[in-house]
Design a protein around this motif. Structure first.
Motif, PDB file in Angstrom:
ATOM      1  N   GLY A   1       7.557 -43.559 -86.010  1.00 40.96           N
ATOM      2  CA  GLY A   1       8.342 -44.116 -87.102  1.00 40.96           C
ATOM      3  C   GLY A   1       8.674 -45.582 -86.979  1.00 40.96           C
ATOM      4  N   GLY A   2       8.016 -46.282 -86.077  1.00 39.61           N
ATOM      5  CA  GLY A   2       8.294 -47.699 -85.885  1.00 39.61           C
ATOM      6  C   GLY A   2       7.298 -48.590 -86.608  1.00 39.61           C
ATOM      7  N   ASN A   3       7.258 -49.838 -86.179  1.00 38.30           N
ATOM      8  CA  ASN A   3       6.426 -50.836 -86.856  1.00 38.30           C
ATOM      9  C   ASN A   3       4.931 -50.538 -86.750  1.00 38.30           C
ATOM     10  OD1 ASN A   3       8.507 -52.793 -87.750  1.00 38.30           O
ATOM     11  ND2 ASN A   3       8.910 -52.941 -85.552  1.00 38.30           N
ATOM     12  N   SER A   4       4.484 -50.042 -85.611  1.00 35.91           N
ATOM     13  CA  SER A   4       3.054 -49.772 -85.449  1.00 35.91           C
ATOM     14  C   SER A   4       2.612 -48.607 -86.326  1.00 35.91           C
ATOM     15  CB  SER A   4       2.725 -49.491 -83.980  1.00 35.91           C
ATOM     16  OG  SER A   4       2.970 -50.630 -83.184  1.00 35.91           O
TER      17      SER A   4
ATOM     18  N   ILE B   1     -13.337 -48.557 -87.077  1.00 40.08           N
ATOM     19  CA  ILE B   1     -12.096 -48.111 -86.457  1.00 40.08           C
ATOM     20  C   ILE B   1     -11.114 -49.275 -86.437  1.00 40.08           C
ATOM     21  CG2 ILE B   1     -13.277 -46.353 -85.070  1.00 40.08           C
ATOM     22  CD1 ILE B   1     -12.864 -48.133 -82.627  1.00 40.08           C
ATOM     23  N   LEU B   2      -9.832 -48.917 -86.516  1.00 36.98           N
ATOM     24  CA  LEU B   2      -8.774 -49.922 -86.552  1.00 36.98           C
ATOM     25  C   LEU B   2      -7.652 -49.476 -85.620  1.00 36.98           C
ATOM     26  CD1 LEU B   2      -9.686 -49.135 -89.786  1.00 36.98           C
ATOM     27  CD2 LEU B   2      -8.657 -51.383 -90.104  1.00 36.98           C
ATOM     28  N   PHE B   3      -7.025 -50.424 -84.977  1.00 38.42           N
ATOM     29  CA  PHE B   3      -5.906 -50.157 -84.075  1.00 38.42           C
ATOM     30  C   PHE B   3      -4.651 -50.819 -84.629  1.00 38.42           C
ATOM     31  CE2 PHE B   3      -9.776 -50.127 -81.592  1.00 38.42           C
ATOM     32  CZ  PHE B   3      -9.645 -49.039 -80.751  1.00 38.42           C
ATOM     33  N   ALA B   4      -3.556 -50.092 -84.609  1.00 40.25           N
ATOM     34  CA  ALA B   4      -2.243 -50.673 -84.913  1.00 40.25           C
ATOM     35  C   ALA B   4      -1.394 -50.465 -83.673  1.00 40.25           C
ATOM     36  CB  ALA B   4      -1.622 -49.992 -86.126  1.00 40.25           C
ATOM     37  N   SER B   5      -1.151 -51.543 -82.948  1.00 41.22           N
ATOM     38  CA  SER B   5      -0.552 -51.390 -81.625  1.00 41.22           C
ATOM     39  C   SER B   5       0.560 -52.400 -81.362  1.00 41.22           C
ATOM     40  CB  SER B   5      -1.625 -51.552 -80.543  1.00 41.22           C
ATOM     41  OG  SER B   5      -1.063 -51.439 -79.245  1.00 41.22           O
ATOM     42  N   PRO B   6       1.622 -51.946 -80.698  1.00 32.70           N
ATOM     43  CA  PRO B   6       2.601 -52.897 -80.186  1.00 32.70           C
ATOM     44  C   PRO B   6       2.073 -53.552 -78.920  1.00 32.70           C
ATOM     45  CG  PRO B   6       3.207 -50.698 -79.496  1.00 32.70           C
ATOM     46  CD  PRO B   6       1.965 -50.554 -80.361  1.00 32.70           C
ATOM     47  N   ILE B   7       2.709 -54.616 -78.529  1.00 28.61           N
ATOM     48  CA  ILE B   7       2.400 -55.291 -77.268  1.00 28.61           C
ATOM     49  C   ILE B   7       3.531 -55.008 -76.290  1.00 28.61           C
ATOM     50  CG2 ILE B   7       2.073 -57.535 -76.142  1.00 28.61           C
ATOM     51  CD1 ILE B   7      -0.291 -56.675 -77.870  1.00 28.61           C
ATOM     52  N   TYR B   8       3.172 -54.425 -75.151  1.00 29.57           N
ATOM     53  CA  TYR B   8       4.134 -54.151 -74.085  1.00 29.57           C
ATOM     54  C   TYR B   8       3.754 -55.029 -72.887  1.00 29.57           C
ATOM     55  CZ  TYR B   8       5.379 -49.758 -76.542  1.00 29.57           C
ATOM     56  OH  TYR B   8       5.784 -48.811 -77.448  1.00 29.57           O
ATOM     57  N   PHE B   9       4.663 -55.925 -72.488  1.00 29.12           N
ATOM     58  CA  PHE B   9       4.393 -56.782 -71.332  1.00 29.12           C
ATOM     59  C   PHE B   9       3.022 -57.454 -71.440  1.00 29.12           C
ATOM     60  CE2 PHE B   9       7.755 -54.082 -69.722  1.00 29.12           C
ATOM     61  CZ  PHE B   9       8.558 -54.986 -69.033  1.00 29.12           C
TER      62      PHE B   9
ATOM     63  N   GLN C   1       8.205 -60.121 -78.859  1.00 30.14           N
ATOM     64  CA  GLN C   1       8.352 -61.463 -78.308  1.00 30.14           C
ATOM     65  C   GLN C   1       7.932 -62.510 -79.345  1.00 30.14           C
ATOM     66  OE1 GLN C   1       9.504 -62.439 -75.415  1.00 30.14           O
ATOM     67  NE2 GLN C   1       8.852 -64.561 -75.350  1.00 30.14           N
ATOM     68  N   PRO C   2       8.762 -63.511 -79.598  1.00 29.96           N
ATOM     69  CA  PRO C   2       8.416 -64.509 -80.613  1.00 29.96           C
ATOM     70  C   PRO C   2       7.529 -65.643 -80.113  1.00 29.96           C
ATOM     71  CG  PRO C   2      10.627 -64.920 -79.806  1.00 29.96           C
ATOM     72  CD  PRO C   2      10.161 -63.671 -79.114  1.00 29.96           C
ATOM     73  N   SER C   3       7.316 -65.736 -78.801  1.00 29.09           N
ATOM     74  CA  SER C   3       6.546 -66.858 -78.255  1.00 29.09           C
ATOM     75  C   SER C   3       5.627 -66.352 -77.155  1.00 29.09           C
ATOM     76  CB  SER C   3       7.491 -67.940 -77.706  1.00 29.09           C
ATOM     77  OG  SER C   3       8.297 -67.400 -76.657  1.00 29.09           O
ATOM     78  N   GLY C   4       4.827 -67.257 -76.622  1.00 33.58           N
ATOM     79  CA  GLY C   4       3.887 -66.906 -75.566  1.00 33.58           C
ATOM     80  C   GLY C   4       2.472 -67.214 -75.998  1.00 33.58           C
ATOM     81  N   GLU C   5       1.879 -68.227 -75.387  1.00 30.48           N
ATOM     82  CA  GLU C   5       0.562 -68.701 -75.805  1.00 30.48           C
ATOM     83  C   GLU C   5      -0.505 -67.619 -75.722  1.00 30.48           C
ATOM     84  OE1 GLU C   5      -2.727 -72.129 -74.566  1.00 30.48           O
ATOM     85  OE2 GLU C   5      -0.736 -72.127 -73.645  1.00 30.48           O
TER      86      GLU C   5
ATOM     87  N   GLU D   1      -3.659 -61.963 -75.730  1.00 31.83           N
ATOM     88  CA  GLU D   1      -4.984 -62.132 -75.149  1.00 31.83           C
ATOM     89  C   GLU D   1      -5.430 -60.925 -74.330  1.00 31.83           C
ATOM     90  OE1 GLU D   1      -8.529 -64.412 -74.659  1.00 31.83           O
ATOM     91  OE2 GLU D   1      -6.906 -64.279 -76.115  1.00 31.83           O
ATOM     92  N   GLY D   2      -4.540 -60.347 -73.529  1.00 31.85           N
ATOM     93  CA  GLY D   2      -4.916 -59.187 -72.729  1.00 31.85           C
ATOM     94  C   GLY D   2      -5.344 -58.020 -73.593  1.00 31.85           C
ATOM     95  N   ALA D   3      -4.570 -57.751 -74.650  1.00 32.48           N
ATOM     96  CA  ALA D   3      -4.894 -56.655 -75.560  1.00 32.48           C
ATOM     97  C   ALA D   3      -6.220 -56.914 -76.265  1.00 32.48           C
ATOM     98  CB  ALA D   3      -3.772 -56.473 -76.575  1.00 32.48           C
ATOM     99  N   ARG D   4      -6.423 -58.140 -76.702  1.00 31.69           N
ATOM    100  CA  ARG D   4      -7.653 -58.474 -77.422  1.00 31.69           C
ATOM    101  C   ARG D   4      -8.882 -58.252 -76.550  1.00 31.69           C
ATOM    102  NH1 ARG D   4     -11.407 -62.233 -77.901  1.00 31.69           N
ATOM    103  NH2 ARG D   4     -10.509 -63.516 -76.238  1.00 31.69           N
TER     104      ARG D   4
END
Length: 204
Positions: free
Chosen positions: A14-17, A86-94, A138-142, A146-149
């Motif tokens: 039920g969250g954003n993802s 195929i499509l992924f809808a995923s949050p970013i954890y760490f 997280q609102p920032s982080g260059e 990248e890891g997920a991608r």
């Protein structure tokens, strides 16, 4: 290959993802396609044992993993073999993908091995494109995405897919954030529609 498989990758329902996955499905359907949303958290997937079973020279065909029918990993993998996109809808954890999704991805070693061995059932899959929507609190982080991608890029390559540039959002954390951010929902629906249209054009 008559559908789009959408993997909703959050541990939290039920969250954003989940909402992003539903919006992607809406876009696919608006473009004339059939979409199935798969909530990864609802599938039992045993972690890879790193046992080397799938790397043995005598292993051929689809039964390359010692865990085989003992869990539901193949219920998810089947869509990677049969879906038009195929499509992924995923949050970013760490700075990376959630552990449940990564556990399933690690089980993809069997397909990497089969592809390396040039087995026709995997090597002859049609060229396709995979897509992703990545959401970070997280609102920032260059290099936030990248890891997920990179992980998704090399995972889908096993199925003869190229990962399109992910659609990424920052500062999306609480359950209502995606709905509250102006224009975010429309962009995700459009992403789903474009993914289906591109896949259909490619399929001829």
């Amino acid at each position: 290959m008559d559908h789009a498989a959408i993997f909703a990758c959050s541990h939290r329902g039920g969250g954003n993802s989940d909402h992003a996955a539903e919006l992607l499905a809406e876009g696919v359907r608006e473009a004339g396609g059939e979409a199935e949303v798969l909530y990864v958290r609802n599938f039992e997937v045993i972690p890879c044992l790193a046992c080397g079973y799938c790397d043995a020279p005598e292993r051929t065909g689809r039964e390359r993993c010692v865990l085989g029918p003992t869990d539901q990993a193949w219920d998810l993998f089947a869509h990677c073999l049969s879906a038009r996109t195929i499509l992924f809808a995923s949050p970013i954890y760490f700075y990376h993908l959630p552990s449940r999704l990564k556990t399933w991805i690690d089980r993809g070693q069997q397909f990497w091995r089969a592809r390396l061995d040039n087995e026709p059932w995997i090597a002859d899959l049609p060229e396709r494109t995979a897509h992703a929507v990545l959401l970070a609190g997280q609102p920032s982080g260059e290099k936030l995405f990248e890891g997920a991608r990179l992980t998704l890029k090399y995972f889908v390559h096993n199925f003869n897919m190229t990962l399109a540039d992910p659609l990424v959002f920052r500062g999306v954390d609480t359950r209502s954030d995606l709905r509250a951010k102006g224009g975010f929902e429309a962009r995700i629906v459009e992403h789903g529609a474009t993914a289906w249209k591109t896949a259909t054009d490619r399929a001829g």
